[in-house]
Motif scaffolding. Sequence first.
Motif, short mmCIF file in Angstrom:
data_model
loop_
_atom_site.label_atom_id
_atom_site.label_comp_id
_atom_site.label_asym_id
_atom_site.label_seq_id
_atom_site.Cartn_x
_atom_site.Cartn_y
_atom_site.Cartn_z
N ILE A 246 25.28 -33.14 12.57
CA ILE A 246 24.50 -31.92 12.84
C ILE A 246 24.97 -30.78 11.94
CG2 ILE A 246 24.13 -30.10 14.56
CD1 ILE A 246 23.93 -32.27 16.67
N THR A 247 26.27 -30.71 11.66
CA THR A 247 26.79 -29.64 10.81
C THR A 247 26.28 -29.78 9.37
OG1 THR A 247 28.80 -30.87 10.24
CG2 THR A 247 28.85 -29.50 12.22
N MET A 248 25.83 -30.98 8.97
CA MET A 248 25.26 -31.15 7.64
C MET A 248 23.83 -30.62 7.57
SD MET A 248 26.60 -35.04 6.86
CE MET A 248 25.83 -35.05 5.24
N LEU A 249 23.18 -30.51 8.71
CA LEU A 249 21.77 -30.10 8.76
C LEU A 249 21.61 -28.61 9.10
CD1 LEU A 249 20.39 -33.17 10.77
CD2 LEU A 249 20.51 -32.88 8.28
N PHE A 250 22.53 -28.07 9.87
CA PHE A 250 22.40 -26.67 10.31
C PHE A 250 23.72 -25.94 10.07
CE2 PHE A 250 19.80 -29.36 13.06
CZ PHE A 250 18.54 -28.82 12.85
#
Length: 301
Positions: free
Chosen positions: A124-128
Motif C-alpha cells: 500500500i505504501t508503494m501506491l499511496f
Amino acid sequence: MAKQRNGSKIKRSPGDQAVQVLIYFIVGLSAVVTVLPFLYVLAGSFATERELTERAFFIIPTEFSLNAYKYIIRTGDVFKGLKNSVIVTVIGTAINMFFTTTLAYPLSRSYLRGRNFFINMVIITMLFSGGMVPSYLVVSSLGLTNSFWALWLPGAISAFNMIIIKNYFQGIPKELEEAARVDGSSDLGIFLKIILPLSKPTIASVSLFYAVGHWNSYFSAMLYISDKSKEVVQIALRRIIFLAGGINTDGTPIDWGMMGQPPEKAVKMATTVVATVPILLIYPFVQKYFTQGVMVGAVKG
C-alpha cells in the motif's frame, strides 16, 4: 537446421550470423549513444567558454583549460558538500539495508502469522503517500530538520527494494534453515550466518540503489537542511552554478567588477562531473553482483 557441428565448432547459418551482427550493432549503437553525452560533458568541463559557444559538439577540446574546476575549488563549498554527501550516503545506506533486510527476512518465511497482512501494508505504501506537506510536518514535529536524520529516517525502507530482497530470501532452500535449526541455531543466527552470506548479489545491488539515491538526494536536502555547514554536494553545486551565472541564490544579480564573470557553461559541466564521478567509482565493485542479484530477486517467490 539453424546450427551444424563442424568438428568441435558450431557452424551458424547465414540467418543466425545476420541476427548476431544486428544484435552487436544495436548494442554498440546503444553504448555509443549512452557514453557520448558524458564524454562531451567531461570534455566541456576542460574547455574554454569560447570553444563551448562556438562548437556544438566535441570529444577533445582544442584548448585545455582548468578554469571551471579552479572556480569550483575556489568557492570551497564543494569539499564540504562532498564530505557531507559521503556521510549521508554511507550511513544512510547502512540504515536502509539494516531495516530492509530485517523486515524482508520474516516476511519471506511462510510460517509467519499475519504475513500476508504485513506484505499488503507494505505494498500500500508503494501506491499511496502522504505528500510533501504532511511529510515535512512530521519531520519538523520530530525535530529532525537541519539534521541528517531528516534524510535517513523518512526513507529508511523502500518497499520495492524490500520486496526484491524478500523474494530472494524465499528462493534460498529451506533445507539449509532446517539443518541449522537441528544444529541449535536461532533465527538471528540463521539470518546472520546463512541468509545474509548467501544473498550477497541482491544485497550488493540493492545497496547500490540506496547509495545512488542518497548521493543524488537534492529535493529532500533542500527541503529539510538550511544549515550551510550540513549541505550535501548537490546543494553546494547548485549554489556554484547560480553564482557562475551571475545570480545569487536569492535571485539578485552579482556584480563581478574587475574580476570578470567565470566560465558559466564550463562550470555547469564541471559540476556535473564532480557530482557524477564519485558514485560511478562504486559500480566496478558491485558490477559482478548487479545483474545476478536483481534478476534472481525479481523473478523468484
